[in-house]
Motif scaffolding. Structure first.
Motif, PDB file in Angstrom:
ATOM      1  N   ILE B   4      38.095  50.869  45.006  1.00  0.00           N
ATOM      2  CA  ILE B   4      38.850  51.481  46.095  1.00  0.00           C
ATOM      3  C   ILE B   4      39.891  52.416  45.497  1.00  0.00           C
ATOM      4  CG2 ILE B   4      40.319  49.413  46.236  1.00  0.00           C
ATOM      5  CD1 ILE B   4      40.633  50.086  49.263  1.00  0.00           C
ATOM      6  N   HIS B   5      39.971  53.622  46.025  1.00  0.00           N
ATOM      7  CA  HIS B   5      40.886  54.640  45.523  1.00  0.00           C
ATOM      8  C   HIS B   5      41.875  55.035  46.608  1.00  0.00           C
ATOM      9  CE1 HIS B   5      38.269  55.347  42.035  1.00  0.00           C
ATOM     10  NE2 HIS B   5      37.257  55.312  42.867  1.00  0.00           N
ATOM     11  N   GLN B   6      43.079  55.373  46.163  1.00  0.00           N
ATOM     12  CA  GLN B   6      44.074  55.925  47.070  1.00  0.00           C
ATOM     13  C   GLN B   6      44.773  57.078  46.381  1.00  0.00           C
ATOM     14  OE1 GLN B   6      45.930  51.787  48.471  1.00  0.00           O
ATOM     15  NE2 GLN B   6      46.889  53.544  49.500  1.00  0.00           N
ATOM     16  N   TRP B   7      45.125  58.076  47.160  1.00  0.00           N
ATOM     17  CA  TRP B   7      45.971  59.146  46.621  1.00  0.00           C
ATOM     18  C   TRP B   7      46.726  59.829  47.733  1.00  0.00           C
ATOM     19  CZ3 TRP B   7      40.682  59.334  46.634  1.00  0.00           C
ATOM     20  CH2 TRP B   7      40.066  60.338  47.396  1.00  0.00           C
ATOM     21  N   PRO B   8      47.900  60.403  47.388  1.00  0.00           N
ATOM     22  CA  PRO B   8      48.467  60.412  46.036  1.00  0.00           C
ATOM     23  C   PRO B   8      49.099  59.070  45.684  1.00  0.00           C
ATOM     24  CG  PRO B   8      49.954  61.447  47.575  1.00  0.00           C
ATOM     25  CD  PRO B   8      48.731  61.103  48.363  1.00  0.00           C
ATOM     26  N   ALA B   9      49.516  58.922  44.451  1.00  0.00           N
ATOM     27  CA  ALA B   9      50.165  57.683  44.021  1.00  0.00           C
ATOM     28  C   ALA B   9      51.612  57.635  44.516  1.00  0.00           C
ATOM     29  CB  ALA B   9      50.117  57.556  42.495  1.00  0.00           C
ATOM     30  N   THR B  10      52.283  58.739  44.470  1.00  0.00           N
ATOM     31  CA  THR B  10      53.652  58.822  44.972  1.00  0.00           C
ATOM     32  C   THR B  10      53.812  60.114  45.748  1.00  0.00           C
ATOM     33  OG1 THR B  10      54.434  59.851  42.940  1.00  0.00           O
ATOM     34  CG2 THR B  10      54.628  57.481  43.080  1.00  0.00           C
ATOM     35  N   LEU B  11      54.738  60.070  46.692  1.00  0.00           N
ATOM     36  CA  LEU B  11      54.950  61.229  47.550  1.00  0.00           C
ATOM     37  C   LEU B  11      56.390  61.216  48.039  1.00  0.00           C
ATOM     38  CD1 LEU B  11      53.238  63.536  48.759  1.00  0.00           C
ATOM     39  CD2 LEU B  11      52.745  62.035  50.697  1.00  0.00           C
ATOM     40  N   ASN B 102      40.747  41.965  51.647  1.00  0.00           N
ATOM     41  CA  ASN B 102      41.112  41.202  50.468  1.00  0.00           C
ATOM     42  C   ASN B 102      41.120  41.997  49.168  1.00  0.00           C
ATOM     43  OD1 ASN B 102      38.219  40.897  49.303  1.00  0.00           O
ATOM     44  ND2 ASN B 102      38.051  40.273  51.428  1.00  0.00           N
ATOM     45  N   ASP B 103      40.562  43.188  49.179  1.00  0.00           N
ATOM     46  CA  ASP B 103      40.563  44.020  47.976  1.00  0.00           C
ATOM     47  C   ASP B 103      41.411  45.251  48.272  1.00  0.00           C
ATOM     48  OD1 ASP B 103      37.981  45.494  45.837  1.00  0.00           O
ATOM     49  OD2 ASP B 103      40.062  44.912  45.469  1.00  0.00           O
ATOM     50  N   PHE B 104      42.560  45.336  47.584  1.00  0.00           N
ATOM     51  CA  PHE B 104      43.524  46.390  47.866  1.00  0.00           C
ATOM     52  C   PHE B 104      43.413  47.531  46.864  1.00  0.00           C
ATOM     53  CE2 PHE B 104      46.425  44.889  51.177  1.00  0.00           C
ATOM     54  CZ  PHE B 104      46.055  43.561  51.287  1.00  0.00           C
ATOM     55  N   GLY B 105      43.754  48.718  47.355  1.00  0.00           N
ATOM     56  CA  GLY B 105      43.862  49.870  46.469  1.00  0.00           C
ATOM     57  C   GLY B 105      45.177  49.860  45.727  1.00  0.00           C
ATOM     58  N   PRO B 106      45.403  50.881  44.878  1.00  0.00           N
ATOM     59  CA  PRO B 106      46.612  50.926  44.062  1.00  0.00           C
ATOM     60  C   PRO B 106      47.873  51.292  44.839  1.00  0.00           C
ATOM     61  CG  PRO B 106      45.284  52.863  43.681  1.00  0.00           C
ATOM     62  CD  PRO B 106      44.470  51.966  44.554  1.00  0.00           C
ATOM     63  N   GLY B 107      47.729  51.800  46.049  1.00  0.00           N
ATOM     64  CA  GLY B 107      48.886  52.084  46.881  1.00  0.00           C
ATOM     65  C   GLY B 107      49.451  53.489  46.711  1.00  0.00           C
ATOM     66  N   THR B 108      50.150  53.937  47.745  1.00  0.00           N
ATOM     67  CA  THR B 108      50.905  55.194  47.717  1.00  0.00           C
ATOM     68  C   THR B 108      52.352  54.879  48.052  1.00  0.00           C
ATOM     69  OG1 THR B 108      49.038  56.585  48.386  1.00  0.00           O
ATOM     70  CG2 THR B 108      51.254  57.438  48.800  1.00  0.00           C
ATOM     71  N   ARG B 109      53.236  55.282  47.158  1.00  0.00           N
ATOM     72  CA  ARG B 109      54.661  55.064  47.405  1.00  0.00           C
ATOM     73  C   ARG B 109      55.204  56.310  48.088  1.00  0.00           C
ATOM     74  NH1 ARG B 109      57.406  50.919  45.971  1.00  0.00           N
ATOM     75  NH2 ARG B 109      55.704  50.265  44.622  1.00  0.00           N
ATOM     76  N   LEU B 110      55.668  56.162  49.330  1.00  0.00           N
ATOM     77  CA  LEU B 110      56.175  57.283  50.117  1.00  0.00           C
ATOM     78  C   LEU B 110      57.674  57.158  50.302  1.00  0.00           C
ATOM     79  CD1 LEU B 110      55.804  59.752  52.045  1.00  0.00           C
ATOM     80  CD2 LEU B 110      55.468  58.089  53.893  1.00  0.00           C
ATOM     81  N   LEU B 111      58.377  58.225  49.969  1.00  0.00           N
ATOM     82  CA  LEU B 111      59.823  58.290  50.198  1.00  0.00           C
ATOM     83  C   LEU B 111      60.087  59.470  51.114  1.00  0.00           C
ATOM     84  CD1 LEU B 111      62.682  57.294  49.622  1.00  0.00           C
ATOM     85  CD2 LEU B 111      62.720  58.784  47.603  1.00  0.00           C
TER      86      LEU B 111
END
Lengths: 110, 113
Positions: B4-11, B102-111
């Motif tokens: 599972i992929h997520q993007w972007p990693a931070t924003l 139950n299987d999570f991606g790496p997440g996106t940190r949004l500020l």
């Protein structure tokens, strides 16, 4: 009252100790329970999945569910510094809508 | 294997700007897909889930929307971000246990500033 409650910690233990992590929940319809490990700035990783009451063991991890007291536990044997993370519990009455606790931060000291 | 992929990693986004976060799953078909938000001191909050293309269920009334244009793609959007939208956004699928997220991606940190 939150549906799933966890002590936020941090819980600090020496390497090799047995760790006990606990959650309480309020919804008596919960039948499905999960434990996740989450390292800082990462997505949660599934550790244990249990259905209804009882114990389940996987390697150094044991999950325990007591539906009569609405209490779920995760035991970690022979804890390692690499076990240092936040542990999340979750419960659900159906298969998709899990309610998560806020997590307990664990520190295993070398 | 499935991934599972997520993007972007931070924003980092200003208040009032639009948002688009993407999640894709490889190596499977017809997954159940979920969007969660994790705010500081709070548990994971289920925002949306989808059992198929174009099928979206919203769990919490909010400033966000979700779409599933393809079988293995899940998009989280907003037309105008609020400060309260800041958080860690996680996509998940029912990888290891049927039905359950139950299987999570790496997440996106949004500020949102």
């Amino acid at each position: 009252q939150k549906e799933v409650e966890q002590d936020p910690g941090p819980l600090s233990v020496p390497e090799g100790a047995i760790v006990s992590l606990n959650c309480t929940y309020s919804n008596s319809a919960f039948q499905y329970f999960m434990w996740y490990r989450q390292y800082s700035r990462k997505g949660p990783e599934l550790l244990m999945y249990t259905y209804s009451s009882g114990n389940k063991e996987d390697g150094r991890f044991t999950a325990q569910v007591d539906k009569s007291s609405k209490y779920i536990s995760l035991f970690i044997r022979d804890s390692q510094p690499s076990d240092s993370a936040t542990y999340l519990c979750a419960g659900a009455s159906g298969t998709y809508k899990y309610i998560f606790g806020t997590g307990t931060r664990l520190k295993v000291l070398a | 294997s499935q991934t599972i992929h997520q993007w972007p990693a931070t924003l980092v986004q200003p208040v009032g700007s639009p948002l688009s976060l993407e999640c894709t799953v490889e190596g499977t078909s017809n997954p159940n897909l979920y969007w969660y938000r994790q705010a500081a001191g709070r548990g994971l909050q289920l925002l949306f889930y989808s059992v198929g293309i174009g099928q979206i269920s919203s769990e919490v009334p909010q400033n966000l929307s979700a779409s599933r244009p393809q079988d293995r793609q899940f998009i989280l959007s907003s037309k105008k971000l609020l400060l309260s939208d800041s958080g860690f956004y996680l996509c998940a699928w029912n990888g290891k246990i049927s039905g359950s997220p139950n299987d999570f991606g790496p997440g996106t940190r949004l500020l949102v500033l």
